[in-house]
Design a protein around this motif. Sequence first.
Motif: not given
Ligand SMILES: [Fe+2]
Length: 130
Positions: A56, A71, A117, A112, A75
């Motif tokens: 991703e 982002h 996303d 998330h 994670h």
């Molecule tokens: Fe993500």
Amino acid sequence: MPTIQWTESMSVDVPALDKDHKKLIHMINDLDMASPDFLELFNEVLDYTNGHFEREEAHLEGISYPGLEGHRAQHDDFADQVARLLKEYKAQAFDAQDTRLKDFLWTWLKGHILIEDLRYAAWTRAQSGG
Ligand SMILES: [Fe+2]
């Protein structure tokens, strides 16, 4: 036990990443808290999750997504929280009724995918002249 299903509304418009999200949801659904191999299964989910995060982030780099750093931080935060839970689990295994680990995965992934996303999906649509 909370169970979710992937739906079109969770699509990020990137087939490979949608496929990852579906597989993750599937893996978490199948994660059996009562299994004697629970820790092994949980680690498989984490391995897959880490691979997914890499894919991703590579995608987000590829499209020059301005929210990439934030982002990535999410994670990384996931990894930290999981590490903390795993440490607790290893110190004293949770019993099968204690769904802390699985609940964490659900809550985190659901939040998330649905919030962060979808944000890059919306950004991508806006870029392509939407
Ligand atoms: Fe993500």
